[in-house]
Write a protein that holds these residues in place. Structure first.
Motif, PDB file in Angstrom:
ATOM      1  N   MET A  60      -1.950   6.421   7.999  1.00 14.35           N
ATOM      2  CA  MET A  60      -1.449   5.394   7.552  1.00 14.35           C
ATOM      3  C   MET A  60      -2.052   3.854   8.261  1.00 14.35           C
ATOM      4  N   ILE A  61      -2.756   3.013   6.803  1.00 12.42           N
ATOM      5  CA  ILE A  61      -3.738   1.986   7.446  1.00 12.42           C
ATOM      6  C   ILE A  61      -3.319   0.603   8.232  1.00 12.42           C
TER       7      ILE A  61
ATOM      8  N   GLY B  56      -6.141   2.243  11.704  1.00 15.55           N
ATOM      9  CA  GLY B  56      -4.811   2.884  11.416  1.00 15.55           C
ATOM     10  C   GLY B  56      -3.861   2.867  12.094  1.00 15.55           C
TER      11      GLY B  56
ATOM     12  N   GLN C 158      -1.897   4.124  -0.416  1.00 14.77           N
ATOM     13  CA  GLN C 158      -1.828   4.509   0.936  1.00 14.77           C
ATOM     14  C   GLN C 158      -1.824   6.486   0.375  1.00 14.77           C
TER      15      GLN C 158
ATOM     16  N   ARG D  80       0.761  -1.380  -0.461  1.00 13.76           N
ATOM     17  CA  ARG D  80      -0.090  -0.178  -0.399  1.00 13.76           C
ATOM     18  C   ARG D  80       0.592   0.934   0.002  1.00 13.76           C
TER      19      ARG D  80
END
Length: 331
Positions: free
Chosen positions: A70-71, A97, A64, A53
């Motif tokens: 951030m995921i 996250g 992302q 990502r």
């Protein structure tokens, strides 16, 4: 608490991930609108998919965004709720996250019961990694009693569950992991029949000795040389659940020399993304949760302390430094 910390993606890594790719920010706790929930995250899950990502290359999911949180999967407790489904004090799992607090509309969360299952387990064996193992094993590998299965990254959050599910089914389970300590754990604690240390330099010979009757199904997390060695030992009509290619997460090519085995052994190979099969999650999580509550499914955690430690922990995960499920303790 009027402020909290979050980690954002500051830049995209051209090759290996570095701490400079992240930035720690302090933000104000927002006021809730109707239908929203404020969650204090207790644990953050770090997973290999995050590396993909971070790139903006075309993939199965959107990249992302830069300068955004951030995921990542999280478990935590509801601090405040203006949502009819959630009350203050509820424990929840979701995609909060890399952040100490999350505001959610509730659509990406579900309540969890911590009576018999520890909160952190909902990010491991009773969460996305467990479901990944369950889906690959039950839907793709379809291993029967007496068959031999092979799992790469066998001591990790996903691989460790695959092998234990295989043993519960009456299969011979062979793991591949890096280092004697991890291999000892896989055999002595998790109950695999054998575990090959790929770092010992005898991968193919050791795999042949561990699987004298060949391999009927592979759960592949690594790719490259490890996958190649397992392909060489496959039996006719073997099945491969292709879950991860950690050998190429920094953009390296992942050559295969034994690709002809796909034809000669009439192998079924299927890549999968577990979030695309949500209709099976209730069944899988129910089965996994029961096994954990009964002590029939063991797991191990590596826990980094505090959000500031997340980048180094993530880099360590990509290099195989973690042991079991990599978490970050946030509360």
């Amino acid at each position: 608490m009027t402020t909290f910390q979050r980690m954002v993606l500051a830049s995209r890594p051209p090759a290996e991930v570095t701490p400079d790719n992240f930035r720690l920010e302090t933000v104000d706790v927002p006021a809730l609108a109707d239908g929203q929930v404020l969650v204090r995250n207790h644990f953050l899950s770090l997973d290999p998919y995050m590396r993909g990502r971070m790139s903006d290359a075309k993939s199965y999911a959107a990249p992302q965004p830069l300068n955004e949180t951030m995921i990542g999967g999280t478990v935590g407790q509801v601090l405040e709720s203006k949502h009819p489904k959630y009350q203050k004090g509820d424990f929840v799992v979701g995609m909060g996250g890399w952040t100490e607090m999350t505001v959610s509309d509730g659509s990406d969360m579900r309540k969890v019961d911590t009576t018999h299952i520890p909160l952190s387990a909902y990010l491991g064996p009773v969460g996305m990694p467990g479901m990944t193992a369950w889906y690959g094993f039950t839907q793709i590998m379809q291993a029967k009693e007496g068959e031999t299965i092979c799992v790469s990254a066998a001591s990790g959050a996903v691989g460790s569950v695959v092998g234990q599910l295989a043993k519960l089914k009456g299969c011979r389970a062979i793991g591949i992991a890096g280092g004697k300590e991890k291999c000892d754990y896989v055999v002595e604690e998790l109950g695999f029949d054998a575990c090959i240390d790929y770092k010992a330099g005898n991968l193919r010979a050791d795999l042949k000795a561990a699987a004298p009757n060949g391999i009927d199904a592979i759960f592949e997390n690594v790719g490259g040389e490890v996958f190649d060695a397992a392909l060489a030992r496959t039996n006719a009509f073997a099945r491969v659940a292709l879950c991860g290619m950690i050998a190429g997460y920094n953009g390296e090519d992942i050559p295969l020399r034994n690709v002809r085995q796909l034809l000669t052994n009439r192998i079924t190979l299927r890549g999968f993304i577990v979030s695309e099969h949500m209709e099976l999650w209730p069944q899988g999580l129910q089965e996994l949760g029961t096994l954990v509550a009964q002590g029939k499914l063991k797991y191990r955690e590596s826990v980094a302390d505090g959000l500031a430690a997340a980048p180094e922990a993530f880099i360590g995960l990509l290099k195989g430094r973690n042991f079991g499920k990599q978490l970050v303790k946030l509360a």
